[in-house]
Scaffold this motif. Sequence first.
Motif, PDB file in Angstrom:
ATOM      1  N   GLU B  19       0.828  -1.188   0.000  1.00  0.00           N
ATOM      2  CA  GLU B  19       0.000   0.000   0.000  1.00  0.00           C
ATOM      3  C   GLU B  19       0.872   1.251   0.000  1.00  0.00           C
ATOM      4  N   THR B  20       0.458   2.252  -0.766  1.00  0.00           N
ATOM      5  CA  THR B  20       1.142   3.536  -0.740  1.00  0.00           C
ATOM      6  C   THR B  20       0.109   4.585  -0.368  1.00  0.00           C
ATOM      7  N   GLU B  21       0.363   5.303   0.697  1.00  0.00           N
ATOM      8  CA  GLU B  21      -0.554   6.382   1.059  1.00  0.00           C
ATOM      9  C   GLU B  21      -0.064   7.641   0.363  1.00  0.00           C
ATOM     10  N   VAL B  22      -0.754   8.043  -0.683  1.00  0.00           N
ATOM     11  CA  VAL B  22      -0.302   9.151  -1.513  1.00  0.00           C
ATOM     12  C   VAL B  22      -0.809  10.485  -0.968  1.00  0.00           C
ATOM     13  N   LEU B  23      -2.046  10.494  -0.492  1.00  0.00           N
ATOM     14  CA  LEU B  23      -2.577  11.701   0.159  1.00  0.00           C
ATOM     15  C   LEU B  23      -2.844  11.363   1.622  1.00  0.00           C
ATOM     16  N   SER B  37      -3.016  27.816  -7.419  1.00  0.00           N
ATOM     17  CA  SER B  37      -1.951  26.933  -7.897  1.00  0.00           C
ATOM     18  C   SER B  37      -1.673  25.881  -6.851  1.00  0.00           C
ATOM     19  N   ILE B  38      -1.457  24.669  -7.304  1.00  0.00           N
ATOM     20  CA  ILE B  38      -0.995  23.638  -6.387  1.00  0.00           C
ATOM     21  C   ILE B  38       0.409  23.284  -6.833  1.00  0.00           C
ATOM     22  N   ILE B  39       1.333  23.458  -5.933  1.00  0.00           N
ATOM     23  CA  ILE B  39       2.727  23.336  -6.308  1.00  0.00           C
ATOM     24  C   ILE B  39       3.384  22.332  -5.386  1.00  0.00           C
ATOM     25  N   GLY B  40       4.432  21.729  -5.863  1.00  0.00           N
ATOM     26  CA  GLY B  40       5.114  20.746  -5.024  1.00  0.00           C
ATOM     27  C   GLY B  40       6.009  19.877  -5.876  1.00  0.00           C
ATOM     28  N   PRO B  41       6.957  19.197  -5.217  1.00  0.00           N
ATOM     29  CA  PRO B  41       7.885  18.375  -5.985  1.00  0.00           C
ATOM     30  C   PRO B  41       7.177  17.199  -6.646  1.00  0.00           C
ATOM     31  N   SER B  42       7.866  16.635  -7.613  1.00  0.00           N
ATOM     32  CA  SER B  42       7.313  15.477  -8.307  1.00  0.00           C
ATOM     33  C   SER B  42       7.069  14.346  -7.305  1.00  0.00           C
ATOM     34  N   GLY B  43       5.921  13.735  -7.398  1.00  0.00           N
ATOM     35  CA  GLY B  43       5.594  12.628  -6.496  1.00  0.00           C
ATOM     36  C   GLY B  43       4.914  13.082  -5.228  1.00  0.00           C
ATOM     37  N   ALA B  44       4.634  14.376  -5.102  1.00  0.00           N
ATOM     38  CA  ALA B  44       4.011  14.886  -3.887  1.00  0.00           C
ATOM     39  C   ALA B  44       2.540  14.486  -3.778  1.00  0.00           C
ATOM     40  N   GLY B  45       1.936  14.145  -4.915  1.00  0.00           N
ATOM     41  CA  GLY B  45       0.523  13.753  -4.900  1.00  0.00           C
ATOM     42  C   GLY B  45      -0.375  14.772  -5.575  1.00  0.00           C
ATOM     43  N   LYS B  46       0.227  15.682  -6.337  1.00  0.00           N
ATOM     44  CA  LYS B  46      -0.549  16.744  -6.981  1.00  0.00           C
ATOM     45  C   LYS B  46      -1.573  16.171  -7.970  1.00  0.00           C
ATOM     46  N   THR B 200       1.306  22.612 -10.891  1.00  0.00           N
ATOM     47  CA  THR B 200       2.593  22.866 -11.542  1.00  0.00           C
ATOM     48  C   THR B 200       3.715  22.601 -10.555  1.00  0.00           C
ATOM     49  N   HIS B 201       4.903  22.462 -11.070  1.00  0.00           N
ATOM     50  CA  HIS B 201       6.015  22.447 -10.133  1.00  0.00           C
ATOM     51  C   HIS B 201       6.940  23.632 -10.404  1.00  0.00           C
ATOM     52  N   ILE B 213      -0.938  26.737  -3.045  1.00  0.00           N
ATOM     53  CA  ILE B 213      -0.954  25.668  -2.052  1.00  0.00           C
ATOM     54  C   ILE B 213       0.264  24.797  -2.314  1.00  0.00           C
ATOM     55  N   THR B 214       1.085  24.604  -1.305  1.00  0.00           N
ATOM     56  CA  THR B 214       2.265  23.763  -1.478  1.00  0.00           C
ATOM     57  C   THR B 214       1.971  22.389  -0.907  1.00  0.00           C
ATOM     58  N   LEU B 215       2.199  21.408  -1.748  1.00  0.00           N
ATOM     59  CA  LEU B 215       1.937  20.033  -1.350  1.00  0.00           C
ATOM     60  C   LEU B 215       3.273  19.338  -1.193  1.00  0.00           C
ATOM     61  N   LYS B 216       3.416  18.598  -0.097  1.00  0.00           N
ATOM     62  CA  LYS B 216       4.652  17.846   0.048  1.00  0.00           C
ATOM     63  C   LYS B 216       4.334  16.518   0.709  1.00  0.00           C
ATOM     64  N   ASP B 217       4.759  15.490   0.063  1.00  0.00           N
ATOM     65  CA  ASP B 217       4.606  14.164   0.632  1.00  0.00           C
ATOM     66  C   ASP B 217       3.155  13.873   1.046  1.00  0.00           C
ATOM     67  N   GLY B 218       2.244  14.312   0.222  1.00  0.00           N
ATOM     68  CA  GLY B 218       0.848  13.969   0.466  1.00  0.00           C
ATOM     69  C   GLY B 218       0.149  14.851   1.477  1.00  0.00           C
ATOM     70  N   GLN B 219       0.807  15.917   1.905  1.00  0.00           N
ATOM     71  CA  GLN B 219       0.171  16.808   2.873  1.00  0.00           C
ATOM     72  C   GLN B 219       0.344  18.252   2.432  1.00  0.00           C
ATOM     73  N   ILE B 220      -0.582  19.115   2.881  1.00  0.00           N
ATOM     74  CA  ILE B 220      -0.461  20.538   2.564  1.00  0.00           C
ATOM     75  C   ILE B 220       0.582  21.139   3.485  1.00  0.00           C
ATOM     76  N   GLU B 221       1.605  21.737   2.872  1.00  0.00           N
ATOM     77  CA  GLU B 221       2.666  22.326   3.665  1.00  0.00           C
ATOM     78  C   GLU B 221       2.333  23.794   3.957  1.00  0.00           C
ATOM     79  N   THR B 222       2.026  24.542   2.873  1.00  0.00           N
ATOM     80  CA  THR B 222       1.617  25.940   3.055  1.00  0.00           C
ATOM     81  C   THR B 222       0.424  26.220   2.171  1.00  0.00           C
TER      82      THR B 222
END
Lengths: 402, 242
Positions: B19-23, B37-46, B200-201, B213-222
């Motif tokens: 199992e992978t918990e993506v969000l 805008s939803i921004i974040g590194p690749s694989g963040a779950g955007k 976008t990234h 909105i900054t997304l990181k590792d499946g969670q909202i960072e900012t």
Amino acid sequence: MRIFRNLRQALRGLGQSKGNTFLMTLGILIGIGSLTVIVAIGEGTKAKVLERIANMGFGPESFSVIAGSGRLFFARTENPTSMTLQDADDIRAMPTVRIVVPRQRVSIKAVYRANFTETRVYGATPDWEEARGWVLSDGEFFGDEDMERKRRVIVLGATPAKKLFEGEDPIGKKIRLGQVSFEVIGLLEEKGLTESGYDPDDRALIPLTTSMSRLLHQTHLDSIKVVAVSPEKVGEVMEAVRQLLRRNHNLSPLAEDDFRFITPEGIMQWVTQSEQALNRMLILVSTVSLLVGGIVIMNILLVSIRERVREIGIRRCFGARRSDITQQFLFESVFVSLLGGVFGVVFGLGVCFLLERFDLLPTRVTWEPFALAFAFSSVIGLVFGIQPARQAARLSPEETLR
Amino acid sequence: MSLIEMRSITKVYRNSGFETEVLKGISLDIEEGEYVSIIGPSGAGKSTLMAIMGCLSLPTAGTYTLDGEEVEQMSDRRLSRVRNEKIGFVFQAFHLLKGVSAIDNVMMPLMYSENVPKDAAGRARAALTRVGLGHRIQHTPGQLSGGEQQRVTIARALITQPRIILADEPTGNLDSKNGAEIMAAFDLLNAEGATIILITHEQEVAMHARRIITLKDGQIETDRRYENLPQSEAGPAGAGAK
Ligand SMILES: Nc1ncnc2c1ncn2[C@@H]1O[C@H](COP(=O)(O)OP(=O)(O)O)[C@@H](O)[C@H]1O
Ligand SMILES: [Mg+2]
């Protein structure tokens, strides 16, 4: 209407993947084409067989009793000796019987000077001519006096007459059967080969008494031809003959008949049976070819769905329901099947035409293959379209676009 | 009530036993007319988040209310209708139908509408004209450049007049000039009232929005709003963050 929109999307889809459309159409074409040809051959063959029975010389009021158990032309016991002239006389005494012709039969070499040929020689009574309804082309049939005196006279069929005399007039000439010499007194009119290659003209007739005492030196009969007073009486007469022969031959109630009947009805039944077997085989063959066509369609659809997963996903993103995708793919396969069906019938008719044209196989075109082609190809389209269509629709849009 | 209301959304992918918990519990509200805008590194779950917002997939847990309607409760029919009427998608890879003309691609969503407008072709032509492709309506995607293809997808996203435009890396496959043109189109759409959610990234692209909105590792960072600033000059550090 939503359904018409999906139909339009389907037709567009087919136009865009012409290669797949072509292959699927070809698969169905081959299936339906062979179905058309096979049905036509089946019908053609049936027609020829019926024609042949009519040529066998069985009127509706006649039948033959053959010595030996078995069925129709197929004997189970060899060379039985139980059937005698007494049997024939007893049958003749029945009020519902018009003509009885006791017969012996042998295959023997006939010789005229340097020419010879093997032919079927029947010992029969003068009634044969009337019972068989076979006209002479020259000379005359033997009569009661020939019977009484056991004269060595012979009536030749067209085949031995040609082979022995090669154009010479056979009437009055002497030929030999084995060591016994016979005078030719009559010639049977030629009937010609039957479809199956059986030659009814390859025969000769001599008086039964002559056959018994001078040629075969035996008194038992090989067969008795019986003509009833009317076609309706045939069943009744056959049953009476059966009882009579069982009594005459001292058969215990448990023993099987040591004789068998050949009747026009029996032949018909036999033909019908073999025809049914033939039909079953034909149906099997065409079903297999249709299945192959269907599987081709299904596989191509499955493959094309794998290619078209993206397309399905895109459509789903913009509002296509599962049922829209299913319908689109169903329409595609049904349309292809019908197209293949139409071309298949045309192709099949072409093949039938060629088979007739070059005399390869008898065919007869009937309306059934058209109906079958239509029904089958729609069913194939539906059945083999459903699986890929449902598979296509089940995918979630997100997965399909990853 | 907000247009988009997400509460503790999680998404778990199960693949062959693991199992992978993506969000991991996303909660956010987006109002009508926002430019996000939803921004974040690749694989963040955007993209996963966008798929849920767009009703392309359902969350594993949590509730998602779109325009007052709970998405988990919807049938396939209803979901299809919502996608058709309320959402317009723009993808990085364009996702146009191959071998199909631009106008037919743009018209496609209308084919799945409850009622097909009488002048579907006219509307599609107008939408293409609006993105500057009025002269290319019969071209297939293969005959169009990347920038042109993306403009076709924008026309397609607009054709049903949706409430929300969801764009996943719309400039990712484009050079900067074409990217700028596409972004200008989104800016205009937002100015006309459409809700735009842009994934976008790239910082520069994200800056077109008024909320990032900054997304990181499946969670909202900012989650920051930048009001009343000319977008081209705005930067996340210097802007008046709320
Ligand atoms: N169907 C799936 N099965 C398993 N993992 C997945 C699946 N879809 C996405 N992921 C994973 O989820 C994470 C987030 O993916 P995605 O939402 O595409 O990220 P982003 O768009 O931010 O780059 C990635 O690590 C990706 O590998
Ligand atoms: Mg992504």
